[in-house]
Design an enzyme around this catalytic site. Structure first.
Site, PDB file in Angstrom:
ATOM      1  CE  LYS A 116      52.153  67.753  39.133  1.00  0.00           C
ATOM      2  NZ  LYS A 116      51.483  69.154  38.652  1.00  0.00           N
ATOM      3  CD  GLU A 200      56.079  68.881  31.672  1.00  0.00           C
ATOM      4  OE1 GLU A 200      56.273  67.765  31.741  1.00  0.00           O
ATOM      5  OE2 GLU A 200      55.001  69.624  31.595  1.00  0.00           O
ATOM      6  CG  ASN A 235      49.667  77.497  34.988  1.00  0.00           C
ATOM      7  OD1 ASN A 235      49.281  77.153  33.594  1.00  0.00           O
ATOM      8  ND2 ASN A 235      50.799  77.779  35.551  1.00  0.00           N
ATOM      9  CD  GLU A 275      45.052  67.004  35.304  1.00  0.00           C
ATOM     10  OE1 GLU A 275      43.983  67.647  35.694  1.00  0.00           O
ATOM     11  OE2 GLU A 275      46.184  67.646  35.308  1.00  0.00           O
ATOM     12  CD  GLU A 288      48.794  66.438  37.612  1.00  0.00           C
ATOM     13  OE1 GLU A 288      49.298  66.121  38.609  1.00  0.00           O
ATOM     14  OE2 GLU A 288      47.954  67.474  37.824  1.00  0.00           O
ATOM     15  CG  ASN A 290      45.019  65.205  39.137  1.00  0.00           C
ATOM     16  OD1 ASN A 290      46.291  65.304  39.569  1.00  0.00           O
ATOM     17  ND2 ASN A 290      44.392  66.043  38.574  1.00  0.00           N
ATOM     18  CG  PHE A 348      40.040  87.261  38.393  1.00  0.00           C
ATOM     19  CD1 PHE A 348      38.780  86.789  38.178  1.00  0.00           C
ATOM     20  CD2 PHE A 348      40.453  87.973  37.212  1.00  0.00           C
ATOM     21  CE1 PHE A 348      38.105  86.632  36.783  1.00  0.00           C
ATOM     22  CE2 PHE A 348      39.859  87.890  35.974  1.00  0.00           C
ATOM     23  CZ  PHE A 348      38.636  87.208  35.956  1.00  0.00           C
TER      24      PHE A 348
HETATM   25  P1  ADP Z   1      41.227  69.112  39.787  1.00  0.00           P
HETATM   26  O1  ADP Z   1      40.493  68.128  40.302  1.00  0.00           O
HETATM   27  O2  ADP Z   1      40.491  69.689  38.540  1.00  0.00           O
HETATM   28  O3  ADP Z   1      42.626  68.775  39.359  1.00  0.00           O
HETATM   29  P2  ADP Z   1      42.206  71.314  41.180  1.00  0.00           P
HETATM   30  O4  ADP Z   1      43.674  71.037  40.407  1.00  0.00           O
HETATM   31  O5  ADP Z   1      41.627  72.691  41.264  1.00  0.00           O
HETATM   32  O6  ADP Z   1      41.097  70.402  40.569  1.00  0.00           O
HETATM   33  O7  ADP Z   1      42.561  70.360  42.624  1.00  0.00           O
HETATM   34  C1  ADP Z   1      41.416  69.940  43.548  1.00  0.00           C
HETATM   35  C2  ADP Z   1      41.514  70.669  45.115  1.00  0.00           C
HETATM   36  O8  ADP Z   1      42.945  69.653  45.404  1.00  0.00           O
HETATM   37  C3  ADP Z   1      42.006  71.828  45.238  1.00  0.00           C
HETATM   38  O9  ADP Z   1      41.394  72.258  46.232  1.00  0.00           O
HETATM   39  C4  ADP Z   1      43.383  72.190  45.283  1.00  0.00           C
HETATM   40  O10 ADP Z   1      43.882  73.070  46.088  1.00  0.00           O
HETATM   41  C5  ADP Z   1      43.823  70.554  45.867  1.00  0.00           C
HETATM   42  N1  ADP Z   1      44.971  69.916  45.542  1.00  0.00           N
HETATM   43  C6  ADP Z   1      45.298  69.631  44.445  1.00  0.00           C
HETATM   44  N2  ADP Z   1      46.720  68.962  44.438  1.00  0.00           N
HETATM   45  C7  ADP Z   1      47.160  69.334  45.518  1.00  0.00           C
HETATM   46  C8  ADP Z   1      48.428  69.029  46.262  1.00  0.00           C
HETATM   47  N3  ADP Z   1      49.348  68.271  45.554  1.00  0.00           N
HETATM   48  N4  ADP Z   1      48.706  69.373  47.455  1.00  0.00           N
HETATM   49  C9  ADP Z   1      47.469  70.180  47.881  1.00  0.00           C
HETATM   50  N5  ADP Z   1      46.419  70.495  47.406  1.00  0.00           N
HETATM   51  C10 ADP Z   1      46.071  70.194  46.197  1.00  0.00           C
HETATM   52  P1  ADP Z   2      48.697  70.571  38.627  1.00  0.00           P
HETATM   53  O1  ADP Z   2      49.216  69.452  39.358  1.00  0.00           O
HETATM   54  O2  ADP Z   2      48.974  71.985  39.365  1.00  0.00           O
HETATM   55  O3  ADP Z   2      47.468  70.450  38.121  1.00  0.00           O
HETATM   56  P2  ADP Z   2      49.575  70.182  35.813  1.00  0.00           P
HETATM   57  O4  ADP Z   2      50.768  69.532  35.681  1.00  0.00           O
HETATM   58  O5  ADP Z   2      48.289  69.501  35.724  1.00  0.00           O
HETATM   59  O6  ADP Z   2      49.678  70.823  37.374  1.00  0.00           O
HETATM   60  O7  ADP Z   2      49.579  71.518  35.124  1.00  0.00           O
HETATM   61  C1  ADP Z   2      48.585  72.594  35.344  1.00  0.00           C
HETATM   62  C2  ADP Z   2      48.110  73.487  33.740  1.00  0.00           C
HETATM   63  O8  ADP Z   2      49.402  73.967  33.513  1.00  0.00           O
HETATM   64  C3  ADP Z   2      47.697  72.560  32.854  1.00  0.00           C
HETATM   65  O9  ADP Z   2      46.333  72.275  32.894  1.00  0.00           O
HETATM   66  C4  ADP Z   2      48.111  73.198  31.896  1.00  0.00           C
HETATM   67  O10 ADP Z   2      47.211  74.453  31.598  1.00  0.00           O
HETATM   68  C5  ADP Z   2      49.497  73.882  32.182  1.00  0.00           C
HETATM   69  N1  ADP Z   2      50.616  73.218  31.845  1.00  0.00           N
HETATM   70  C6  ADP Z   2      51.186  72.195  32.624  1.00  0.00           C
HETATM   71  N2  ADP Z   2      52.086  71.738  31.846  1.00  0.00           N
HETATM   72  C7  ADP Z   2      52.299  72.241  30.755  1.00  0.00           C
HETATM   73  C8  ADP Z   2      53.370  72.416  29.753  1.00  0.00           C
HETATM   74  N3  ADP Z   2      54.425  71.443  29.472  1.00  0.00           N
HETATM   75  N4  ADP Z   2      52.913  73.177  28.460  1.00  0.00           N
HETATM   76  C9  ADP Z   2      51.949  73.857  28.516  1.00  0.00           C
HETATM   77  N5  ADP Z   2      51.103  73.953  29.711  1.00  0.00           N
HETATM   78  C10 ADP Z   2      51.138  73.432  30.633  1.00  0.00           C
HETATM   79 MG    MG Z   3      46.699  68.934  36.803  1.00  0.00          MG
END
Ligand code: ADP
Ligand code: ADP
Ligand code: MG
Length: 659
Positions: A116, A200, A235, A275, A288, A290, A348
């Site tokens: 990130k 951030e 999140n 994203e 970020e 993906n 949940f």
């Molecule tokens: P999306 O594809 O919408 O980002 P998720 O954030 O739920 O979906 O992540 C997709 C899958 O990958 C989930 O099973 C999550 O647990 C796994 N995953 C994502 N990032 C990581 C990471 N950095 N390390 C381990 N597992 C991850």
């Molecule tokens: P991950 O790798 O776990 O997907 P992200 O950086 O994509 O991590 O963040 C996951 C979620 O957290 C986002 O979809 C958003 O809902 C929330 N989020 C992340 N960063 C911010 C931010 N700076 N302000 C508000 N919400 C955030």
């Molecule tokens: Mg994300």
């Protein structure tokens, strides 16, 4: 084109990839752990290779074992799915060294975007707007406080290597940073083996909107529009859709252009997702990237007609993209619901176990409705503690958003799962909720609309009619079986403590329920139900419905959408007796945290007198070798702690009582 592909994943995504390979005439190999020996993916693949114990760290995450499986089977390429090794640049490099193609972006692009902090820097350089904050590593808590105060509260503390909603914490005050920084650091170290942290600005109640990009090895990159994934819990995404109800053409283009600029800047050459968080004013900031196929990719496939797995395979094989940006357009609207093994009625809580019954709605593709269910399980399979607790991904497509939402509601209504807790009643409640239907979304939607958790919804008067009529019709079928031709016609339906005297009339598949006191008639026709079936369908007052039904003492438990009720069908005499029975006093369980299952207390994490916040871990209970985290469902002060670590507990035994 490849003739054989190995899938280094499991569950629904392995099945998803096999389907595309089959269509393309490519043979498939899956690897599997001990826990997945009888899985649907193993059954469907042409070949399967055993790679070790259930724990992913000893199987799905071991690159050596994947490479050996390729050697053994002659697979020329590996699709990593998502999670596991999908965003591991070292794995992609290792495959290249072995002469095996990685079906995903090149390792340099993964490395540039997989982190990130680094990806935020790259985004800044490519002219992409990023969330304001400190783009760099933070060494200690004092430094974190200084940065947080420069940015201004609230801030978000994030693990650079984080993913899947883990390694993230919001801080509203200095104290939150003091507590949160070391906590995120420790979580990052244990979950990702990397404790680099950055901070951030926390954007309050934003929307999560992401752009799907697709590149090839010839320098072309297009975007396949956006997905909105604002319906999140902790999140993590729960419901996603495409397109986004927020975007106008100008914002869509601006986000798409920025996503393409970033992808081009890092030489991106596969499917990936950029994203953003967006304000309600359509301002947007990069979060970020993906560098893999995304869980929610089906909604993009449904609105574009493009198979993303096929495109990933083609670009990995060196084919140029078969379309340019101008060839792409959005058709209709698609929604995806993630069906999780978690009990919405119990905060949940994860609810893993066996799928004693698993009856998804029928899939179909049509000009005004598509229903798609991405699953890797069958009836009788187990959702285990070892992997993601997702049961399936249900998607619907229709020409308009509301039609897609309605189709999702109907598909969820006929989806029957027994044996474990699942979030279908919660998902269907969202489909019926006005704010969701109006498209006024935000990442705090669930917290805003379900502040006290989820207890189902109160029945509308039509739902009460449905419950009464369905109970009568089922009762009629059952008493006709028990006493053919001698069935009585006068009954009393008891629903929610109220008695409704009824007189039944039956003619073929039509049952007339005369509510004798109210002077109304409910006419149920086209009844589709047999004893033992979990879904009851019929038409009431001209409108078709389905409901989830199960027999209970003297009646049925009937759930229509998110409204569930126990409905008794009594003879007039037993209805009178019921009235005279002293009502059972319902225990006030609001102040109690109960063990959801019999098991062993691994830890009890609170002490008497402690202040506990909603979501905090209260205890860990182990059952059937599975650890279940029990969290507080409300804020409160602990008055009493029941068992201690090492004790065994019964289902519904009191773990903790709040004052
Ligand atoms: P999306 O594809 O919408 O980002 P998720 O954030 O739920 O979906 O992540 C997709 C899958 O990958 C989930 O099973 C999550 O647990 C796994 N995953 C994502 N990032 C990581 C990471 N950095 N390390 C381990 N597992 C991850
Ligand atoms: P991950 O790798 O776990 O997907 P992200 O950086 O994509 O991590 O963040 C996951 C979620 O957290 C986002 O979809 C958003 O809902 C929330 N989020 C992340 N960063 C911010 C931010 N700076 N302000 C508000 N919400 C955030
Ligand atoms: Mg994300």
């Amino acid at each position: 084109m490849f003739s054989k592909i190995l899938i280094a994943n499991r569950g629904e995504i392995a099945v998803r990839i096999i389907k595309t390979c089959r269509r393309m005439g490519i043979a498939t190999v899956v690897v599997y752990s001990e826990a997945d020996a009888d899985s649907m993916a193993v059954e469907m693949a042409d070949e399967a290779v055993f790679i070790g114990p259930a724990a992913a760290s000893e199987s799905y995450l071991v690159a050596d074992k994947i490479v050996a499986a390729c050697r053994e089977t002659g697979a020329q390429a590996v699709h990593p799915g998502f999670g596991f090794l999908s965003e591991n640049a070292g794995f992609a490099r290792r495959l290249a060294d072995e002469g095996i193609v990685f079906i995903g972006p090149n390792p340099e692009a993964i490395a540039a975007m997989g982190d990130k902090i680094e990806s935020k820097k790259a985004a800044g350089r490519a002219g992409v707007s990023t969330v304001p904050g400190h783009v760099g590593e933070i060494s200690d808590t004092a430094h974190a406080i200084q940065i947080a105060e420069e940015i201004g509260y609230p801030v978000m503390i994030k693990a650079s290597a984080g993913g899947g909603g883990k390694g993230i914490r919001v801080a509203w005050t200095r104290k939150d940073v003091e507590e949160g920084f070391p906590a995120v650091q420790a979580e990052a170290k244990s979950s990702f083996g990397d404790d680099r942290i950055f901070i951030e600005k926390f954007i309050e109640s934003p929307r999560h909107i992401e752009i799907q990009v697709l590149g090839d090895k010839h320098g072309h990159v297009v975007h396949l529009f956006e997905r909105e994934c604002s319906i999140q819990r902790r999140n993590q995404k729960v419901i996603e859709e495409a397109p986004s109800p927020l975007l106008d053409e100008a914002t869509r283009k601006a986000m798409g252009d920025q996503a393409i600029a970033l992808a081009k800047a890092v030489g991106y050459d596969s499917a990936g997702t950029v994203e953003f968080v967006a304000g309600q004013d359509r301002s947007f900031f990069f979060l970020e990237m993906n560098t893999r196929l995304q869980v929610e990719h089906p909604v993009t496939e449904l609105i574009t007609g493009i198979d993303l797995v096929e495109q990933m395979i083609r670009s990995a094989a060196g084919e140029p993209l078969p379309f340019a940006q101008g060839d792409l357009s959005i058709n209709g609207w698609a929604i995806e619901s993630r069906i999780y093994a978690e009990d919405p009625y119990r905060g949940f809580l994860p609810s893993i176990g066996r799928l004693v019954r698993y009856r998804p709605p029928e899939e179909r593709t049509g000009a005004d409705l598509t229903v798609r269910n991405d699953a890797g399980v069958r009836e009788g399979d187990e959702i285990s503690m070892f992997y993601d607790p997702m049961i399936s991904k249900l998607s619907t497509w229709a020409p308009t958003r509301l039609a897609a939402v309605d189709a999702m509601g109907e598909a969820l209504e006929t989806f029957h799962i027994e044996g474990l807790g699942h979030n279908i009643p919660f998902l269907v409640a969202v489909m019926d909720e006005d704010r969701f239907r109006s498209g006024d979304l935000s990442t705090s939607y669930i917290k805003d609309e379900f502040p006290d958790g989820f207890q189902g919804t109160a029945p509308t008067s039509r739902q009460t009619d449905i419950q009464i009529a369905a109970a009568c019709a089922m009762h009629q079928v059952m008493s006709e079986r028990a006493w053919p031709g001698r069935g009585r016609h006068d009954w009393v339906v008891n629903l929610g403590g109220a008695d409704h005297p009824v007189r039944l009339g039956v003619e073929g598949k039509t049952v007339t329920v005369e509510l004798t006191e109210a002077g109304r008639r409910l006419v149920l026709s086209d009844i589709d139900w047999r004893p033992g079936r979990p879904v009851f369908s019929a038409t009431l007052d001209g409108a078709q419905f389905s409901a989830q039904v199960r027999p209970a003492a003297e009646g049925f438990i009937i759930r229509h959408r998110a409204a569930e009720a126990r409905v008794l069908v009594l003879t007039p005499v037993s209805a009178l007796l019921h009235k005279r029975l002293p009502p059972k006093l319902a225990a006030d369980t609001a102040k109690l945290v109960l063990s959801p299952m019999p098991g062993l207390v691994v830890s009890l994490d609170v002490v008497e007198g402690q202040e506990v916040k909603t979501g905090e871990v209260v205890a860990i209970i182990e059952a059937m070798k599975m650890q279940n985290i029990i969290r507080a469902e409300r804020d409160g002060t602990v008055k009493m702690v029941g068992p201690k670590a090492g004790d065994s507990v019964a289902a519904d035994e009191v773990l903790v009582e709040f004052a």
